[in-house]
Design an enzyme around this catalytic site. Structure first.
Site, PDB file in Angstrom:
ATOM      1  N   ASP A   1      64.014   8.760 -31.107  1.00  0.00           N
ATOM      2  CA  ASP A   1      64.486   8.213 -29.827  1.00  0.00           C
ATOM      3  C   ASP A   1      63.372   7.495 -29.063  1.00  0.00           C
ATOM      4  OD1 ASP A   1      66.828   9.485 -30.578  1.00  0.00           O
ATOM      5  OD2 ASP A   1      66.545  11.192 -29.246  1.00  0.00           O
TER       6      ASP A   1
ATOM      7  N   ASP B   1      66.724   7.345 -35.161  1.00  0.00           N
ATOM      8  CA  ASP B   1      67.439   6.773 -34.007  1.00  0.00           C
ATOM      9  C   ASP B   1      66.461   6.169 -33.008  1.00  0.00           C
ATOM     10  OD1 ASP B   1      69.605   7.968 -35.263  1.00  0.00           O
ATOM     11  OD2 ASP B   1      69.638   9.698 -33.916  1.00  0.00           O
TER      12      ASP B   1
ATOM     13  N   ARG C   1      73.027   4.104 -37.395  1.00  0.00           N
ATOM     14  CA  ARG C   1      74.199   4.962 -37.408  1.00  0.00           C
ATOM     15  C   ARG C   1      74.776   4.911 -35.996  1.00  0.00           C
ATOM     16  NH1 ARG C   1      71.940  11.212 -37.904  1.00  0.00           N
ATOM     17  NH2 ARG C   1      70.413  11.137 -36.220  1.00  0.00           N
TER      18      ARG C   1
ATOM     19  N   TRP D   1      75.958   5.901 -32.481  1.00  0.00           N
ATOM     20  CA  TRP D   1      75.908   6.978 -31.471  1.00  0.00           C
ATOM     21  C   TRP D   1      77.292   7.095 -30.833  1.00  0.00           C
ATOM     22  CZ3 TRP D   1      72.251   6.840 -26.573  1.00  0.00           C
ATOM     23  CH2 TRP D   1      72.306   8.097 -25.930  1.00  0.00           C
TER      24      TRP D   1
END
Ligand SMILES: *[C@@H]1O[C@H](CO)[C@@H](O)[C@H](O)[C@H]1NC(C)=O
Length: 347
Positions: free
Chosen positions: A179, A200, A256, A258
């Site tokens: 993140d 991510d 991917r 969220w």
């Protein structure tokens, strides 16, 4: 003299500023220098103090020039610098340009972690912000979950969170693992930026173009570059990567979802052999493959080999690609000036 020189330099490097700098609009320079004396007028010893000095809701650009150095709570080796630097540009402080001496020279470091909400080293809540030549970091030592037996072996730790509109990052680096860059909402342009991460690490529901950027993967098994979170098909948001390079040391998927209407396009990007052959992951959106718009167009390099790609990868049409990669996708004519744009130096 020095002031004018620096401002002209800034205009050359960050070309859209001139749209706000016309005869009627005032701007001024202030400086951050941790070694400056407390009483130096217009010189602040922390970045946050400089931001705090800007009047609220002003429409005049303030250019905050930050000296080289490591701005962090405990790394005071090279600088006699005590204040912690978790830097926030609050909502009522628009029209600020933060200008460092290059992302390898001016670093803002923090070691928070746990959640994307409280951890960001740098937070932009206001509109009309420029950031240039700064490296934002989270300490990677704090990204490992102390109880890896319970789920995720890492903890989120965010280098930057951006929720203001019309925010321009030019030659900025973001360093993290999970993140790293929360591109939360608003229209953003990232030019010649460097983004490091594993899981991510470019996430959120921004409406952003990343142009001529370098994405560097690092980690220990399979990671994911993006976790875009468009929630509704009527939203105009999405991440567009244009002429970027993906390099690194670990295998990743391009993204991917969220949220299940996530939209991501990689256009004319170079992929080293770090891209997993499937390309994309469904995460929690099984059965909703058709809602997502994850695609590649004119990408090249070993990682761009289409053998093994998921069958639900979105086939963006030429006109969709044109629309998404055009500066108008982020409303550039409102805030990024075209002639200057074209004269940007490439480094
Ligand atoms: C990105 O790089 C390409 C190739 O060097 C260049 O033609 C283009 O102008 C750059 N984009 C911007 C906005 O500077």
């Amino acid at each position: 003299m020095r002031f004018y020189f620096i401002f002209i330099l800034l205009l050359l490097l960050c070309p859209h500023l001139d749209s706000a700098v016309d005869d009627e609009v005032q701007y001024r320079n202030i400086y951050v220098d941790p070694l400056a004396g407390q009483n130096s007028v217009g010189i602040f010893i922390t970045v946050q103090a400089a931001i705090d000095s800007v009047p609220e809701n002003s429409r005049n650009w303030v250019v905050i020039n930050i000296k080289e150095g490591i701005y962090s709570p405990s790394l005071t080796v090279s600088l006699s610098f005590e204040s912690s630097e978790k830097v926030i540009i609050p909502q009522e402080k628009p029209f600020i340009a933060l200008v460092g001496k290059g992302h390898e020279s001016t670093h803002i470091v923090w070691d928070d972690h746990e959640s994307i909400h409280q951890s960001p080293t740098f937070t932009v809540l206001s509109d009309n912000i420029v950031v240039q030549g700064i490296g934002f970091r989270v300490r990677t030592t704090h990204t490992t979950n102390p109880n890896p037996g319970k789920g995720n072996p890492r903890v989120p730790a965010t280098a930057a969170m951006v929720s203001g509109d019309k925010v321009y990052f030019c030659q900025v680096a973001f360093h993290g693992v999970q993140d790293t860059l929360w591109d939360k909402e608003g229209r953003h342009f990232f030019l010649e930026c460097v983004i490091h991460g594993f899981v991510d690490f470019i996430l959120g529901n921004g409406q952003s173009i990343y142009e001529n950027c370098t994405i560097v993967t690092m980690g220990d098994n399979l990671g994911f570059i993006t976790a875009q979170s468009r929630t509704d098909p009527s939203e105009s948001t999405g991440f567009v990567f244009k002429n970027c390079r993906v390099l690194g040391s670990t295998t990743v998927k391009l993204g991917r979802p969220w949220r299940c209407h996530a939209r991501v396009l990689f256009y004319n990007c170079y992929f080293a052999s770090v891209i997993d052959c499937e390309g994309w992951d469904l995460w929690l959106c099984t059965g909703q493959e058709r809602q997502m718009a994850f695609g590649e167009y004119s990408c090249y390099g070993h990682g761009a080999d289409q053998t093994g790609r998921v069958i639900w990868e979105h086939k963006f049409s030429k006109s969709e690609v044109q629309q998404l990669t055009d500066p108008s996708f982020i409303g550039a004519s409102e805030w990024l000036n075209q002639p200057w744009w074209l004269s940007l130096p490439t480094s």
